[in-house]
Structure formats: C-alpha cells, structure tokens
Design a protein around this motif. Structure first.
Motif, short mmCIF file in Angstrom:
data_model
loop_
_atom_site.label_atom_id
_atom_site.label_comp_id
_atom_site.label_asym_id
_atom_site.label_seq_id
_atom_site.Cartn_x
_atom_site.Cartn_y
_atom_site.Cartn_z
N HIS A 221 0.82 -1.22 0.00
CA HIS A 221 0.00 0.00 0.00
C HIS A 221 0.85 1.27 0.00
O HIS A 221 0.43 2.29 -0.53
N VAL A 222 2.04 1.21 0.57
CA VAL A 222 2.95 2.35 0.45
C VAL A 222 3.31 2.55 -1.01
O VAL A 222 3.31 3.68 -1.53
N ARG A 223 3.59 1.47 -1.69
CA ARG A 223 3.90 1.55 -3.12
C ARG A 223 2.73 2.10 -3.91
O ARG A 223 2.89 2.96 -4.78
N ARG A 224 1.53 1.63 -3.60
CA ARG A 224 0.34 2.12 -4.31
C ARG A 224 0.17 3.61 -4.10
O ARG A 224 -0.19 4.34 -5.03
N ALA A 225 0.41 4.08 -2.87
CA ALA A 225 0.26 5.50 -2.59
C ALA A 225 1.23 6.32 -3.44
O ALA A 225 0.87 7.38 -3.98
N ILE A 226 2.46 5.84 -3.57
CA ILE A 226 3.47 6.55 -4.37
C ILE A 226 3.09 6.53 -5.84
O ILE A 226 3.21 7.54 -6.55
N GLU A 227 2.62 5.39 -6.34
CA GLU A 227 2.30 5.27 -7.76
C GLU A 227 1.02 6.00 -8.14
O GLU A 227 0.92 6.60 -9.21
N LEU A 228 0.01 5.97 -7.27
CA LEU A 228 -1.24 6.66 -7.56
C LEU A 228 -1.13 8.15 -7.28
O LEU A 228 -1.88 8.94 -7.86
N GLY A 229 -0.21 8.54 -6.41
CA GLY A 229 -0.05 9.95 -6.07
C GLY A 229 1.02 10.61 -6.91
O GLY A 229 1.99 11.16 -6.39
N THR A 230 0.87 10.55 -8.24
CA THR A 230 1.86 11.11 -9.15
C THR A 230 1.25 12.20 -10.02
O THR A 230 0.02 12.30 -10.17
N ARG A 231 2.12 13.01 -10.61
CA ARG A 231 1.72 14.00 -11.61
C ARG A 231 2.26 13.59 -12.98
O ARG A 231 3.10 12.69 -13.07
N LYS A 232 1.79 14.27 -14.02
CA LYS A 232 2.20 13.97 -15.40
C LYS A 232 2.12 12.47 -15.67
O LYS A 232 3.07 11.82 -16.14
N ARG A 233 0.94 11.93 -15.38
CA ARG A 233 0.74 10.51 -15.62
C ARG A 233 0.73 10.25 -17.13
O ARG A 233 0.11 10.99 -17.89
N PRO A 234 1.43 9.21 -17.58
CA PRO A 234 1.50 8.95 -19.02
C PRO A 234 0.15 8.51 -19.59
O PRO A 234 -0.74 8.06 -18.85
N ARG A 235 0.01 8.68 -20.88
CA ARG A 235 -1.23 8.26 -21.55
C ARG A 235 -1.46 6.78 -21.32
O ARG A 235 -0.57 5.96 -21.49
N GLY A 236 -2.66 6.45 -20.91
CA GLY A 236 -2.96 5.06 -20.60
C GLY A 236 -2.65 4.70 -19.16
O GLY A 236 -2.93 3.60 -18.72
N GLY A 237 -2.02 5.63 -18.41
CA GLY A 237 -1.77 5.41 -17.00
C GLY A 237 -0.42 4.81 -16.68
O GLY A 237 0.00 4.80 -15.53
N TYR A 238 0.29 4.29 -17.72
CA TYR A 238 1.58 3.66 -17.44
C TYR A 238 2.42 3.65 -18.71
O TYR A 238 1.91 3.48 -19.82
N SER A 239 3.74 3.83 -18.55
CA SER A 239 4.68 3.66 -19.65
C SER A 239 5.99 3.16 -19.10
O SER A 239 6.27 3.31 -17.90
N THR A 240 6.80 2.55 -19.95
CA THR A 240 8.09 2.01 -19.49
C THR A 240 9.08 3.11 -19.19
O THR A 240 10.09 2.85 -18.53
N GLY A 241 8.84 4.34 -19.66
CA GLY A 241 9.75 5.44 -19.38
C GLY A 241 9.40 6.18 -18.10
O GLY A 241 10.27 6.44 -17.26
N TYR A 242 8.11 6.50 -17.94
CA TYR A 242 7.65 7.29 -16.79
C TYR A 242 7.06 6.43 -15.68
O TYR A 242 6.80 6.94 -14.60
N GLY A 243 6.85 5.15 -15.93
CA GLY A 243 6.15 4.35 -14.94
C GLY A 243 4.74 4.89 -14.79
O GLY A 243 4.03 5.11 -15.77
N HIS A 244 4.33 5.16 -13.55
CA HIS A 244 3.00 5.72 -13.28
C HIS A 244 3.00 7.24 -13.25
O HIS A 244 1.95 7.84 -13.01
N GLY A 245 4.17 7.86 -13.46
CA GLY A 245 4.22 9.31 -13.48
C GLY A 245 5.32 9.86 -12.61
O GLY A 245 6.18 9.12 -12.11
N VAL A 246 5.29 11.19 -12.43
CA VAL A 246 6.31 11.90 -11.65
C VAL A 246 5.90 11.93 -10.18
O VAL A 246 4.79 12.36 -9.84
N ALA A 247 6.78 11.47 -9.32
CA ALA A 247 6.47 11.38 -7.89
C ALA A 247 6.12 12.74 -7.32
O ALA A 247 6.66 13.78 -7.69
#
Length: 397
Positions: free
Chosen positions: A296-322
């Motif tokens: 759940h700590v990981r989920r909080a970090i991944e869901l609590g991001t900005r500039k989320r990539p199109r589709g919600g995930y990419s191999t470059g940005y992951g789930h977005g900017v922390a």
C-alpha cells in the motif's frame, strides 16, 4: 550509480571553500554561503511539493537504511541523523575513498540543513528521519571496483537482512548503472522477500544506461522493489534513465545538489538521486501511516503522481512523476476503510519479459497474501499519527 557531472554551481561551491582556506573568507562565512547556494539550487523541493507534505509529517520515527558506499555522519546537514552499520564490502576504508555517494544519497533522504534556523544546506525529503548506513559497494573512483564486482560475496543480500533486523522501515538502494547487477542472484531475491514479509519498503534506482544498452538492472527488477527513473526540472525523461516494464515512478534526477564530503556539496545526474527521493517519500508515508503494508505504500506513491502517461503507465515514466503531497493524500485514503481496486500484479514487481521462475511465482503469491492480511489489520488498527505542522517556507526544526 552514475558519476556526477560537474556544474557551475559546484564550481561556485568549490571557490567558496577555497577562499575560506586562503583566508579570503572565514570558514563560518564560507559555510553560510555554500549552504545558501546549495539550498537555492534544490529545485526538487518545489517539484515534489515538499512544503505541503511537511505540513503532515517530516519523517519522524522512521529509520531509513541507505545501502550504498557508506554515509559520513559528520556532514553538517546530516549530523545527529546517522546510525552507522557494518561495512559488508570486505574492502576496508584504506585511502579514505568511501562514503561520497552514500552521503549524497542520505542527504537527499534525510538532510536537515544547518546554520541559523537551518536555513542553509541540503534538505532531504524526510528531514526528521534517521539513516542507517550499511556499506555494500565501492565508490566509482575506487580502483578495486575494476578487480571484482563491487559489494561481492552477497553484500547487498546481507545488507538488506541486516537493515530489516535493525528495524529499518524503508531501504534505499541507489545501486543502478554499475554498482548493481545485470543478472541478480537468488540470495538477493530471497533477502528482498524477507524484507517485504517483515514490512520493509524497498526502493532502487532503475539504472543509467537508457541511452545505450538499457539493460534490466537489479535490485530494481526484483519483485517487491520500487524501481525509480529520472526526470529533469521540466518533467522531461532523462535520456540516461532506463526504460523497463518494472519501473514504478520517476523523480528528479538532473542537476541535483547533494552533500559531498565534510563541508562540501556536489551536483550530479542519475537515477540514484531519484530513487533516494522516492525512498524519502516512502519514509513520510511510513511516518504518517505506520500500519500501511509495503504494497500500500507503493500504491500511494504510484497513484499519487503527476504527469501521468497516456494510458496510466509507460516504461519510461512508470505511473508518473512522484509527488510527496499527493502520495500522502492517497496514503490517507488507503489507510481508511475504503480502498481503491488493486493495481495490475506486474507493477508490484513481476518481470513481464518472460514466465517467472518458481521462486518469483512464490513471492508474488506471498505478496498478495501479505497485502490482504495487512489490509485487514489496517481496518482493525488504524493509526493516524500526524506531526506538528510547521510554517510553509521555513526550515524543519
């Protein structure tokens, strides 16, 4: 580990230090000037929205293990915050070539600044946290690195277990691009499983060969480890940042000012710095919501991001900017009775490039079971400890 690229800021810091040595400025005045310049260059403070996050917590009561080249606790921005663990490299400290990279990473996690009102120097993401230093690898400048794999003899695996047994709630491993491994090992993977099973959050740099081989890098690729890439101040993905399907998030990793040796600062690039900052965010979450599981700590970090990539995930940005403030907001929601649906299992560590080996299949099943068990525990034992807030724009006490 990426060798820091020197910038004009570093030259200015060096000139200030030199002038103090030549008697052109007093040591105290030089320290104040260097500290002020270092603080002014910390662009990540705004990007990660740390002042907003610090209204909730500054990382109190959390021990972060820094598995690296060792941490020098005598740096003015870390004084009183470092607990010294063992040197597991077997190399000793002959010649004094140790602690540079580890000290830099520790300052980005738990630096508290110095001087009047602690208005100068490096502020880490969790300035009230404590650091456990465990030396598991050698500096890039150490000639012994060319003779054997840095941190051989399962130093990293031993370091992870040592940190867990000493109560570390977060384990930071900025070991990408040279000091990590391209193959991994059973001992390290088992140590990661041990840490997650005991409630520790593990964070690692994704690696710095994105412009060349873009290899899978360990420990970032192990199931259960939060892998972090790097962006610049404009949220552009750094060219050197590895792009892999196990990437979680990205964080500032270009032109980053951090502590160097005593009374010194350095400026550099790398996913190492980005990972250290995300480890700091994990420490903030653990401080405010200590009952959250590693999942759940990981989920909080991944869901609590900005500039989320199109589709919600990419191999470059992951789930977005922390974003520390958003991650804490999501953590508060996760700590409550209503929780959002789970993320795809592969983003909690499974390697999507091929079928998982037996040990990896077992750890995925174990992680799911652990998450379910700890979720039930959270509902019964919810604790929302909050730190005393401090004014926006000030320095931590």
């Amino acid at each position: 580990m990426r060798r820091p690229r020197l910038r004009a800021a570093l030259l200015s810091l060096s000139l200030l230090f030199l002038s103090s040595q030549l008697g052109l400025a007093t040591p105290a005045a030089a320290d104040d000037e260097m500290g002020a310049l270092a603080r002014a260059k910390q662009w990540q403070v705004g990007t990660l929205r740390l002042h907003d996050a610090w209204r909730v917590t500054q990382g109190e009561n959390v021990l972060v293990a820094v598995l690296d080249t060792g941490v020098r606790g005598d740096h003015q921005d870390l004084r009183g915050s470092v607990v010294h663990g063992p040197d597991l490299t077997g190399a000793g400290r002959a010649g004094g070539v140790w602690g540079h990279h580890g000290t830099a990473m520790a300052s980005l996690i738990a630096g508290h600044g110095h001087g009047e009102g602690k208005a100068g120097g490096v502020l880490g993401v969790a300035p009230a946290a404590k650091v456990l230093s465990v030396r598991v690898t050698l500096e890039n400048s150490d000639p012994r690195r060319a003779k054997r794999r840095a941190g051989g003899h399962d130093a990293l695996a031993k370091g992870i277990r040592y940190a867990v047994d000493r109560g570390a709630e977060v384990i930071s491993m900025s070991l990408g691009g040279g000091s990590g491994s391209w193959e991994g090992s059973a001992a390290e993977e088992e140590a990661v499983q041990y840490a997650v099973a005991h409630g520790a959050v593990l964070v690692a740099s994704s690696g710095n060969d994105g412009e060349s081989t873009n290899r899978k890098n360990f420990p970032a690729a192990y199931p259960g480890v939060i892998a972090v890439g790097a962006v610049d101040r404009n949220f552009r993905l750094a060219g050197f940042s590895n792009r892999q399907d196990y990437l979680s998030v990205v964080a500032p990793g270009v032109d980053i000012v951090s502590a160097g040796g005593a009374r010194r600062y350095v400026v550099g690039d790398g996913t190492s710095s980005a990972a250290a900052m995300v480890a700091g965010i994990a420490a903030l979450i653990r401080s405010a919501y200590p009952d959250l599981s590693p999942y759940h700590v990981r989920r909080a970090i991944e869901l609590g991001t900005r500039k989320r990539p199109r589709g919600g995930y990419s191999t470059g940005y992951g789930h977005g900017v922390a974003d520390a403030a958003l991650a804490l907001r999501v953590a508060e929601r996760l700590a409550g009775p209503t929780q959002p649906p789970p993320l795809p299992a592969e983003h909690f560590g499974e390697d999507p490039s091929g079928p998982p080996p037996g040990s990896r299949a077992l750890v995925i099943a174990g992680l799911v079971a652990l998450a379910l068990a700890l979720s039930a525990r959270i509902l019964l034992h919810h604790d929302r400890r909050r730190a005393v807030p401090w004014s926006r724009g000030g320095a931590p006490p």
